[in-house]
Each structure stands twice: as structure tokens, then as C-alpha cells.
Scaffold this motif. Structure first.
Motif, short mmCIF file in Angstrom:
data_model
loop_
_atom_site.label_atom_id
_atom_site.label_comp_id
_atom_site.label_asym_id
_atom_site.label_seq_id
_atom_site.Cartn_x
_atom_site.Cartn_y
_atom_site.Cartn_z
N ASP A 229 10.49 2.26 11.09
CA ASP A 229 9.43 1.48 10.45
C ASP A 229 8.18 1.43 11.33
N CYS A 232 6.27 4.72 11.10
CA CYS A 232 5.47 4.79 9.87
C CYS A 232 4.21 3.93 9.99
N ASN A 233 4.36 2.73 10.56
CA ASN A 233 3.20 1.85 10.72
C ASN A 233 2.15 2.46 11.65
N VAL A 235 1.67 5.69 12.25
CA VAL A 235 1.03 6.82 11.56
C VAL A 235 -0.01 6.30 10.57
N ASP A 236 0.34 5.24 9.84
CA ASP A 236 -0.62 4.64 8.89
C ASP A 236 -1.85 4.11 9.61
N LEU A 260 10.61 10.55 6.34
CA LEU A 260 9.15 10.54 6.25
C LEU A 260 8.70 11.02 4.87
N ARG A 263 9.07 8.37 2.34
CA ARG A 263 8.02 7.36 2.44
C ARG A 263 6.64 7.89 2.02
N TYR A 265 5.03 10.84 3.22
CA TYR A 265 4.26 11.63 4.19
C TYR A 265 4.53 13.12 3.99
N SER A 426 1.69 0.13 1.77
CA SER A 426 2.82 0.58 2.59
C SER A 426 4.03 0.87 1.72
N ASN A 427 4.60 2.06 1.90
CA ASN A 427 5.81 2.46 1.18
C ASN A 427 7.00 2.10 2.06
#
Length: 466
Positions: A229, A232-233, A235-236, A260, A263, A265, A426-427
Motif C-alpha cells: 500500500d 502505491c501511495n 507512486v501516486d 500493481l 490497482r 498501474y 486511490s484504487n
């Protein structure tokens, strides 16, 4: 910087190297391959993680004659893990030519190995103890050897394999080339070289130092189950142009790439089990920016010549400092700035300290981003896109519609709703990763060799040297 195309390799080897995506040679490869290709004996002084296997693998495989159904090359390694790893890489390099390498090591059923030997491999990658067992049983004969390689010679000698190595090298009856690789040049290593090598050339490559000033280095300390998680955060929040995520194992890479993609990406993974065409396709997509994230193992990413990588994420902390240097060196190239972020669990602080000590650098500690910080990042990204479109004047055909909408509602409400629709949400689709144990500092429990009392360890002995 030399490229593999500079070495005038045979077409089969050149194709295999191209299929693997290798373009740029590491320092040990650049110096050792041209010498070894001439057939001369060679001593290579280099640390783990510098590309030694390819440095001796290419000349080793080039010398194999397919018409001769006999073992023509042996590689001696200190641990079964390294013997397997070397065999995997040699099989990849030798795949197009048709050269087969078989790993031989203690702990595996010897009858299973005898059965595999009947398929007539060209090269053996072995631990000394088990190779000795096969020599005594006459299931491996060394009368057609063209090249003998000692990999991590200092480790083998430290583990008490000196007598076995002398017996093995002394048992090679055919004229052959000897290639010795060692991180240190101890008196034992020098003595071994004097006894079994013919005026060897010495190639020394110093341990890599972090001289790249364009890479900002950070670490985030988090529990294993929160790492995905947080990745992902980040990268966002950071919106990398191109990013490489490093995982410790092939299974880890597969799970990360699938997670990924789940989600949302654009991500793909590469590791040694992929077909050559699939691997080449992933690298091409990454270079063309069709995918934004490449997930890779250390071995799969070695030698890749890709510009434009803005971020490197070490999802799993690397096993040794040399691997860390290699990983983060994928970014910050050609004068551009790069960011390297390493995830550690609380029990891996010691490994982080070792990497900092050996590489003479200090990573800055970062807290995992909060959900509000991630949302703010999304909003900033949208605003940047809007302002860029205004600068370029890419909105003329939308003006009449905008004017009509402004007659019906106020500008703040209209713009707020538009920004909301443009902002990525956010996914948080559930992703389950197989848990990977943290790196430990304890020495691996040795396995005693039957009848001799020397040691053959299950994992690689770690001995970090400055």
C-alpha cells in the motif's frame, strides 16, 4: 563504457545476450571477457554483484564444442545457492547455442543427479564436496575439460574446501583454461593460483562506490504487510516518469507486477524464468513508455541500458551493498536527477546500516505518506496538467461549452467539480502478497559433509568488506 557488441562474440552468444536485454558491460565484464576469450588464464578480483557470472560465462560457453558429448566446463562455487544461480545464468547465456549447464550440489539426491548427468550436460556448476563424490563414483569425468572456473575462491577456502579444490583441479587431465574469481587476494588464493594456473593475467575491479551525486536516497521503515500500500501511495504521490521496483525473488516479482496491474498501474515484471521473447518485449515496452513500472529481480535487471528512469523502489532491501549500488544506478543517468527509496522492516535496520557503511552514504528516513498527502499530490498533478494545457493553448474548441456552463453556475463550483472528476481516486483493490521473511544477521547453519567434517552451507555466507 563498453557494450557487449564490442566483444565480437559468436552470433549465438550475441543473440542470447541481446535477448536477455544486456547492452552495457560492467567493469569486470569489460576487462575480463576480452582476455578470457583469448584462452589465457585469468584472476578476477571483484565483489559479489558486479556481474562476474557473465564475465566468465561468455568465454566458458564460447569454448564449448557441441559435437563433443562430454563435460567441457566446470564452475566451482562455495554454496549450493550460488551453484544453482550460476547454472541458471549460464543456461540463459547458452540457450541459443544449445549449451546446457547442470547444477551439482550436496543435499540433493545423488541418484537424481546421476540420472541428469546421463543427458550429457556440457558444463557443471558444482559445490566441491558433491563434485568429489561424483568423481569417486566415476559419474563425472574431467578428461575433456576446456575451462575450469573458481567462483568466490576466497569463500571456498575460508570454508575448508582447499583439499577438495586441489584434488579437483589436479584431476583435470585435459589441457584447459583456468579462471579464478575472488573478492580478496589472500595468501591461500595466491598459492592456489601459483600451483594450478599458467601465468594468469590479473584484473582488479574495486568495490563500487556511490559517486553518483544525482541520486537522492531515502528509506521507509514499515511492517511487511504495509509495504505494498505504501508503494502505491508513493507512486501516486511522486508520479515517476519511469520506475523500477526491485523484488527479492521471482515469485515476489510476479505477485508485485500483478498487484500493481490490479490497482490500475501500467506495470510488467521481468525475471530469469521468462522466455527471451517475453523479456525483450517487456524491456521494449518500458523503453517506449508503454508501461511506467518495471518490476525486476537483481539478475534480470543486470546490464540493462535504459535512460529516463526517474525512480527506483527497493521493495525488498537487497542482500548486499554491491547489489544496492547496482540497483540505484539504474536512475540518475546522463546528468538527470533520480530518487531511490528502500523499504525496510524493523528487523532489517542492521542491513541498512551495513549498506550505508560500505557505500559511505547516508539515507534520509521518510515517513509513509498519509492519505491526505496522497490526495493533495493527485490534486497538484491535475492542476499541473490544466496549467500546461493553458500554456499550450489546447482548449479552443471547448470555450463555447465553458461559456454556456458559466451562465448557469459560478466559476468556483464549475472548476471544483471539474478538478474532482480529473483527480485520480486511490484504487485500494485488495492485493495479497506471499510474506517474505526479513533478512537475518545470523550466520546460516552449516550442513556437515559426510565423512569429512567440512562445511557446505545452504545459503550464501555474507561477509561485507569495505
Amino acid at each position: 563504457m563498453k557494450k557487449f557488441s564490442d566483444f565480437h562474440l559468436s552470433k549465438n552468444i550475441e543473440k542470447a545476450i541481446h535477448n536477455l536485454g544486456f547492452e552495457e558491460a560492467t567493469p569486470i565484464q569489460a576487462e575480463a571477457i576480452p582476455i578470457a576469450m583469448t584462452g589465457k588464464d585469468l584472476i578476477g578480483q571483484a565483489q559479489t554483484g558486479t556481474g562476474k557470472t557473465t564475465a566468465f560465462g561468455i568465454p566458458l560457453i564460447e569454448r564449448v564444442e557441441l559435437s563433443e558429448e562430454a563435460i567441457q566446463g566446470i564452475v566451482l562455487a562455495p554454496t549450493r545457492e550460488l551453484a544453482i544461480q550460476v547454472a541458471e545464468e549460464l543456461n540463459r547465456i547458452g540457450q541459443v547455442k544449445g549449451v546446457k549447464t547442470l547444477p551439482i550440489y550436496g543435499g540433493q539426491d545423488i541418484n537424481r543427479q546421476i540420472k541428469a548427468l546421463k543427458k550429457r550436460p556440457h558444463i557443471i556448476s558444482a559445490t566441491p564436496g558433491r563434485l568429489m563424490d561424483h568423481m569417486k563414483r566415476r559419474t563425472i569425468r574431467l578428461n575433456h575439460i576446456r575451462t575450469a572456473v573458481l567462483d568466490e575462491a576466497d569463500e571456498m577456502l575460508n570454508m575448508g574446501f582447499i583439499e577438495d579444490i586441489q584434488t579437483i583441479l589436479g584431476g583435470i587431465s585435459s589441457p584447459h583454461q583456468t579462471l579464478l574469481f575472488s573478492a580478496t587476494m589472500s595468501k591461500q588464493v595466491q598459492s592456489l593460483a601459483q600451483k594450478f594456473m599458467n601465468t594468469p593475467e590479473l584484473v582488479q575491479v574495486k568495490a563500487k562506490q556511490l559517486t553518483v551525486k544525482n541520486i537522492e536516497q531515502q528509506y521507509v521503515e514499515i511492517p511487511e504487510n504495509r509495504k505494498f500500500d505504501v508503494l502505491c501511495n508513493l507512486v501516486d504521490l511522486q508520479s515517476p516518469d519511469l520506475a523500477i521496483v526491485f523484488g527479492r525473488t521471482k515469485k515476489r516479482v510476479d505477485e508485485l507486477a500483478e498487484g500493481l496491474k490490479k490497482r490500475g498501474y501500467a506495470a510488467e515484471g521481468i525475471h530469469g524464468d521468462l522466455t527471451q521473447s517475453k523479456r525483450a518485449d517487456v524491456i521494449r515496452q518500458f523503453k517506449e513508455h508503454t508501461i511506467e513500472i518495471m518490476v525486476a529481480t537483481d539478475v534480470a535487471a543486470r546490464g540493462l541500458d535504459i535512460t529516463g528512469v526517474s525512480h527506483v523502489y527497493n521493495f525488498d532491501i537487497p542482500q548486499d551493498p554491491e547489489s544496492y549500488v547496482h540497483r540505484i544506478g539504474r536512475t540518475g543517468r546522463a546528468g538527470t536527477k533520480g530518487l531511490a527509496v528502500t523499504f525496510i522492516t524493523p528487523r532489517e535496520r542492521h542491513h541498512l546500516k551495513v549498506i550505508e557503511d560500505v557505500t559511505k552514504t547516508k539515507m534520509s528516513r521518510q515517513s509513509p505518506p498519509t492519505s491526505s498527502e496522497v490526495m493533495a499530490g493527485h490534486q497538484e498533478a491535475v492542476i499541473h496538467r490544466v496549467l500546461t494545457a493553458i500554456e499550450k493553448g489546447e482548449f479552443g474548441e471547448y470555450k463555447p461549452m465553458a461559456e454556456k456552463l458559466l451562465e448557469e453556475m459560478d466559476s468556483v463550483t464549475l472548476l471544483s467539480a471539474t478538478l474532482k472528476l480529473l483527480t485520480k481516486e486511490s484504487n485500494m483493490a485488495p492485493v495479497q502478497l506471499t510474506e517474505v521473511a526479513p533478512l537475518r544477521n545470523k550466520k546460516v547453519r552449516p550442513e556437515r559433509k559426510r565423512g569429512r567434517g567440512r562445511k557446505e552451507t545452504v545459503g550464501r555466507k555474507k561477509n561485507y568488506r569495505k
